[in-house]
Motif scaffolding. Structure first.
Motif, PDB file in Angstrom:
ATOM      1  N   GLU A  24      -9.529  16.387  -5.006  1.00 53.89           N
ATOM      2  CA  GLU A  24      -8.989  15.275  -5.789  1.00 53.89           C
ATOM      3  C   GLU A  24      -9.026  14.002  -4.955  1.00 53.89           C
ATOM      4  OE1 GLU A  24      -7.872  14.809  -8.910  1.00 53.89           O
ATOM      5  OE2 GLU A  24      -8.331  16.881  -9.510  1.00 53.89           O
ATOM      6  N   GLN A  25      -9.346  12.899  -5.617  1.00 54.38           N
ATOM      7  CA  GLN A  25      -9.377  11.614  -4.933  1.00 54.38           C
ATOM      8  C   GLN A  25      -7.968  11.083  -4.690  1.00 54.38           C
ATOM      9  OE1 GLN A  25     -12.592   8.727  -6.046  1.00 54.38           O
ATOM     10  NE2 GLN A  25     -12.784  10.066  -7.828  1.00 54.38           N
ATOM     11  N   ILE A  26      -7.830  10.329  -3.627  1.00 53.66           N
ATOM     12  CA  ILE A  26      -6.589   9.623  -3.303  1.00 53.66           C
ATOM     13  C   ILE A  26      -6.868   8.138  -3.526  1.00 53.66           C
ATOM     14  CG2 ILE A  26      -4.859   9.156  -1.525  1.00 53.66           C
ATOM     15  CD1 ILE A  26      -6.106  11.683  -0.061  1.00 53.66           C
ATOM     16  N   PHE A  27      -6.050   7.503  -4.343  1.00 59.24           N
ATOM     17  CA  PHE A  27      -6.304   6.107  -4.693  1.00 59.24           C
ATOM     18  C   PHE A  27      -5.323   5.165  -3.992  1.00 59.24           C
ATOM     19  CE2 PHE A  27      -7.944   8.580  -8.276  1.00 59.24           C
ATOM     20  CZ  PHE A  27      -9.247   8.090  -8.338  1.00 59.24           C
ATOM     21  N   ALA A  28      -5.785   3.932  -3.837  1.00 56.32           N
ATOM     22  CA  ALA A  28      -4.945   2.906  -3.217  1.00 56.32           C
ATOM     23  C   ALA A  28      -3.750   2.607  -4.116  1.00 56.32           C
ATOM     24  CB  ALA A  28      -5.753   1.636  -2.979  1.00 56.32           C
ATOM     25  N   PRO A  29      -2.587   2.310  -3.528  1.00 59.10           N
ATOM     26  CA  PRO A  29      -1.429   1.931  -4.344  1.00 59.10           C
ATOM     27  C   PRO A  29      -1.746   0.633  -5.104  1.00 59.10           C
ATOM     28  CG  PRO A  29      -1.031   1.474  -2.017  1.00 59.10           C
ATOM     29  CD  PRO A  29      -2.303   2.272  -2.085  1.00 59.10           C
ATOM     30  N   ASN A  30      -1.317   0.587  -6.348  1.00 67.30           N
ATOM     31  CA  ASN A  30      -1.539  -0.586  -7.203  1.00 67.30           C
ATOM     32  C   ASN A  30      -3.006  -0.815  -7.571  1.00 67.30           C
ATOM     33  OD1 ASN A  30       1.251  -1.158  -6.971  1.00 67.30           O
ATOM     34  ND2 ASN A  30       0.871  -2.228  -5.030  1.00 67.30           N
ATOM     35  N   ASN A  31      -3.882   0.159  -7.253  1.00 67.01           N
ATOM     36  CA  ASN A  31      -5.291   0.035  -7.630  1.00 67.01           C
ATOM     37  C   ASN A  31      -5.864   1.423  -7.918  1.00 67.01           C
ATOM     38  OD1 ASN A  31      -7.988  -0.513  -8.017  1.00 67.01           O
ATOM     39  ND2 ASN A  31      -8.132  -1.973  -6.316  1.00 67.01           N
ATOM     40  N   PRO A  32      -5.661   1.931  -9.116  1.00 70.87           N
ATOM     41  CA  PRO A  32      -6.060   3.299  -9.459  1.00 70.87           C
ATOM     42  C   PRO A  32      -7.560   3.528  -9.519  1.00 70.87           C
ATOM     43  CG  PRO A  32      -5.296   2.137 -11.410  1.00 70.87           C
ATOM     44  CD  PRO A  32      -5.007   1.243 -10.250  1.00 70.87           C
ATOM     45  N   GLU A  33      -8.367   2.471  -9.308  1.00 68.67           N
ATOM     46  CA  GLU A  33      -9.819   2.629  -9.328  1.00 68.67           C
ATOM     47  C   GLU A  33     -10.421   2.591  -7.931  1.00 68.67           C
ATOM     48  OE1 GLU A  33     -11.495  -0.211 -11.968  1.00 68.67           O
ATOM     49  OE2 GLU A  33     -10.577   0.655 -13.755  1.00 68.67           O
ATOM     50  N   ASP A  93     -11.276   7.008   3.931  1.00 66.56           N
ATOM     51  CA  ASP A  93     -12.035   5.782   4.161  1.00 66.56           C
ATOM     52  C   ASP A  93     -11.133   4.871   4.996  1.00 66.56           C
ATOM     53  OD1 ASP A  93     -13.262   3.266   4.033  1.00 66.56           O
ATOM     54  OD2 ASP A  93     -14.166   3.704   2.085  1.00 66.56           O
ATOM     55  N   ASP A  94     -11.198   5.049   6.300  1.00 67.14           N
ATOM     56  CA  ASP A  94     -10.282   4.327   7.190  1.00 67.14           C
ATOM     57  C   ASP A  94     -10.456   2.814   7.109  1.00 67.14           C
ATOM     58  OD1 ASP A  94      -8.784   6.449   8.677  1.00 67.14           O
ATOM     59  OD2 ASP A  94     -10.796   7.094   9.198  1.00 67.14           O
ATOM     60  N   ALA A  95     -11.678   2.357   6.867  1.00 74.06           N
ATOM     61  CA  ALA A  95     -11.913   0.910   6.773  1.00 74.06           C
ATOM     62  C   ALA A  95     -11.133   0.315   5.605  1.00 74.06           C
ATOM     63  CB  ALA A  95     -13.404   0.641   6.610  1.00 74.06           C
ATOM     64  N   LEU A  96     -11.153   0.988   4.463  1.00 78.64           N
ATOM     65  CA  LEU A  96     -10.405   0.494   3.302  1.00 78.64           C
ATOM     66  C   LEU A  96      -8.906   0.580   3.539  1.00 78.64           C
ATOM     67  CD1 LEU A  96     -12.196   1.796   0.066  1.00 78.64           C
ATOM     68  CD2 LEU A  96     -11.870  -0.577   0.801  1.00 78.64           C
ATOM     69  N   ILE A  97      -8.481   1.670   4.154  1.00 82.23           N
ATOM     70  CA  ILE A  97      -7.049   1.857   4.411  1.00 82.23           C
ATOM     71  C   ILE A  97      -6.519   0.743   5.307  1.00 82.23           C
ATOM     72  CG2 ILE A  97      -5.364   3.358   5.568  1.00 82.23           C
ATOM     73  CD1 ILE A  97      -7.084   5.738   4.584  1.00 82.23           C
ATOM     74  N   ARG A  98      -7.296   0.401   6.319  1.00 80.31           N
ATOM     75  CA  ARG A  98      -6.886  -0.695   7.220  1.00 80.31           C
ATOM     76  C   ARG A  98      -6.968  -2.044   6.516  1.00 80.31           C
ATOM     77  NH1 ARG A  98      -9.836   2.425  11.093  1.00 80.31           N
ATOM     78  NH2 ARG A  98     -11.673   1.125  10.707  1.00 80.31           N
ATOM     79  N   ALA A  99      -8.032  -2.230   5.725  1.00 78.32           N
ATOM     80  CA  ALA A  99      -8.226  -3.515   5.039  1.00 78.32           C
ATOM     81  C   ALA A  99      -7.083  -3.821   4.082  1.00 78.32           C
ATOM     82  CB  ALA A  99      -9.555  -3.511   4.289  1.00 78.32           C
ATOM     83  N   PHE A 100      -6.575  -2.791   3.414  1.00 82.10           N
ATOM     84  CA  PHE A 100      -5.480  -2.974   2.461  1.00 82.10           C
ATOM     85  C   PHE A 100      -4.115  -2.748   3.105  1.00 82.10           C
ATOM     86  CE2 PHE A 100      -8.851  -1.657  -0.743  1.00 82.10           C
ATOM     87  CZ  PHE A 100      -9.044  -2.953  -1.201  1.00 82.10           C
ATOM     88  N   ASN A 101      -4.115  -2.508   4.409  1.00 84.51           N
ATOM     89  CA  ASN A 101      -2.862  -2.308   5.142  1.00 84.51           C
ATOM     90  C   ASN A 101      -2.017  -1.207   4.502  1.00 84.51           C
ATOM     91  OD1 ASN A 101      -1.094  -2.860   7.273  1.00 84.51           O
ATOM     92  ND2 ASN A 101       0.093  -4.326   6.042  1.00 84.51           N
ATOM     93  N   ILE A 102      -2.665  -0.079   4.225  1.00 85.54           N
ATOM     94  CA  ILE A 102      -1.995   1.053   3.568  1.00 85.54           C
ATOM     95  C   ILE A 102      -1.436   1.988   4.629  1.00 85.54           C
ATOM     96  CG2 ILE A 102      -2.307   3.035   2.028  1.00 85.54           C
ATOM     97  CD1 ILE A 102      -4.661   1.453   0.773  1.00 85.54           C
ATOM     98  N   SER A 103      -0.228   2.411   4.442  1.00 86.45           N
ATOM     99  CA  SER A 103       0.420   3.333   5.376  1.00 86.45           C
ATOM    100  C   SER A 103      -0.222   4.716   5.292  1.00 86.45           C
ATOM    101  CB  SER A 103       1.911   3.438   5.042  1.00 86.45           C
ATOM    102  OG  SER A 103       2.480   4.592   5.608  1.00 86.45           O
ATOM    103  N   TYR A 104      -0.469   5.322   6.454  1.00 81.42           N
ATOM    104  CA  TYR A 104      -1.026   6.672   6.464  1.00 81.42           C
ATOM    105  C   TYR A 104      -0.004   7.692   5.951  1.00 81.42           C
ATOM    106  CZ  TYR A 104      -5.459   5.478   8.634  1.00 81.42           C
ATOM    107  OH  TYR A 104      -6.721   4.970   8.864  1.00 81.42           O
ATOM    108  N   ASP A 105       1.271   7.361   6.068  1.00 81.86           N
ATOM    109  CA  ASP A 105       2.300   8.224   5.476  1.00 81.86           C
ATOM    110  C   ASP A 105       2.106   8.294   3.968  1.00 81.86           C
ATOM    111  OD1 ASP A 105       3.497   8.838   7.865  1.00 81.86           O
ATOM    112  OD2 ASP A 105       5.035   7.274   7.722  1.00 81.86           O
ATOM    113  N   PHE A 106       1.783   7.143   3.364  1.00 89.67           N
ATOM    114  CA  PHE A 106       1.512   7.107   1.932  1.00 89.67           C
ATOM    115  C   PHE A 106       0.288   7.961   1.609  1.00 89.67           C
ATOM    116  CE2 PHE A 106      -1.266   5.413  -1.371  1.00 89.67           C
ATOM    117  CZ  PHE A 106      -0.449   5.476  -2.479  1.00 89.67           C
ATOM    118  N   VAL A 107      -0.763   7.807   2.395  1.00 89.91           N
ATOM    119  CA  VAL A 107      -2.023   8.518   2.134  1.00 89.91           C
ATOM    120  C   VAL A 107      -1.817  10.029   2.191  1.00 89.91           C
ATOM    121  CG1 VAL A 107      -4.374   8.923   2.933  1.00 89.91           C
ATOM    122  CG2 VAL A 107      -3.413   6.604   3.029  1.00 89.91           C
ATOM    123  N   TYR A 108      -1.156  10.511   3.245  1.00 90.93           N
ATOM    124  CA  TYR A 108      -0.962  11.958   3.386  1.00 90.93           C
ATOM    125  C   TYR A 108       0.040  12.487   2.356  1.00 90.93           C
ATOM    126  CZ  TYR A 108      -3.817  11.921   7.571  1.00 90.93           C
ATOM    127  OH  TYR A 108      -4.883  11.805   8.440  1.00 90.93           O
ATOM    128  N   GLY A 109       0.989  11.644   1.990  1.00 93.10           N
ATOM    129  CA  GLY A 109       1.919  12.035   0.934  1.00 93.10           C
ATOM    130  C   GLY A 109       1.209  12.182  -0.400  1.00 93.10           C
TER     131      GLY A 109
END
Length: 234
Positions: free
Chosen positions: A62-71, A86-102
């Motif tokens: 299953e895909q993991i989507f960015a918060p506030n951007n389901p696409e 996609d670490d580049a996107l995660i860093r670019a959007f300043n997304i917490s890795y806690d959020f990603v793993y959750g």
């Protein structure tokens, strides 16, 4: 300049063309297990397995989507809880890795396990250790799904991995080439749009039609015993 690519009529047309370039004798001689990478790829995979006379498994992710951007996909998790990000996107959007793993764990519990119970009767992924694997996908845009499936299969200690898809982005093909033993493809596209753009009109599939294909197919490994029992009862 846009690339002049002939579209596939539908998934069965793509499957037939892919079947033409697959080394049937080699795959059969090596007792290859085919692995379908998504529910969307079941129609294509079942057709190819019929042509090869080989059995197939499903590998759920299953895909993991960015918060506030389901696409916007920022990663993917498989049924063994392997994760590719996609670490580049995660860093670019300043997304917490806690959020990603959750989110990965939530997708595993709420969606992947549901699919395992529905399409595999709750059974774990079949024993693939030391087996030769052919991964099949209806199309590859980013390579995230392919990467997590390859990571999962490596963790299961398979003997070899080949990857087959009708259409793939050029840069993704190059990166996957370092991860698998062989790649089989019809179209390699530099300016990739999205998978559906390379099909004239895809055959619509529903959870019901997918279940029907799996239940009726003599090639789907998890339900082969059930198939045998049904045939004996007739």
């Amino acid at each position: 300049m846009a690339e002049n690519i002939d579209k596939f009529k539908d998934q069965l047309d793509a499957a037939a063309k892919l079947l033409e370039i697959l080394p049937k004798k080699e795959l059969v001689d090596r007792k290859t297990i085919v692995v379908c990478m998504s529910l969307d790829s079941v129609l294509l995979t079942d057709f190819i397995c019929k042509g090869l006379g080989l059995s197939y498994e499903m590998l759920f992710s299953e895909q993991i989507f960015a918060p506030n951007n389901p696409e916007c996909s920022i990663g993917i998790v498989s049924e063994t809880e392997d994760i590719v990000l996609d670490d580049a996107l995660i860093r670019a959007f300043n997304i917490s890795y806690d959020f990603v793993y959750g989110e990965a764990h939530r997708k595993y519990e709420e969606k992947i396990l549901k699919n395992v119970y529905k399409y595999r009767k709750g059974n774990l992924l079949g024993k693939l250790k030391d087996r030769n694997i052919l991964l099949i996908d209806e199309g590859c845009e980013t390579g995230l799904t392919a990467s997590v499936c390859i990571k999962t299969l490596m963790g299961l200690k398979v003997k070899s991995i080949a990857y087959a898809t009708p259409v793939i982005a050029t840069d993704v093909a190059a990166s996957l080439n370092d991860l698998v033993d062989e790649i089989y493809m019809i179209n390699k596209i530099a300016d990739f749009i999205d998978v559906d753009s390379y099909y004239t009109k895809k055959i619509a599939v529903t959870s019901e039609s997918i279940m029907s294909i799996l239940e009726e197919s003599p090639y789907y490994l998890p339900l082969q015993k059930q198939q045998g029992e049904k045939n004996n009862a007739i």
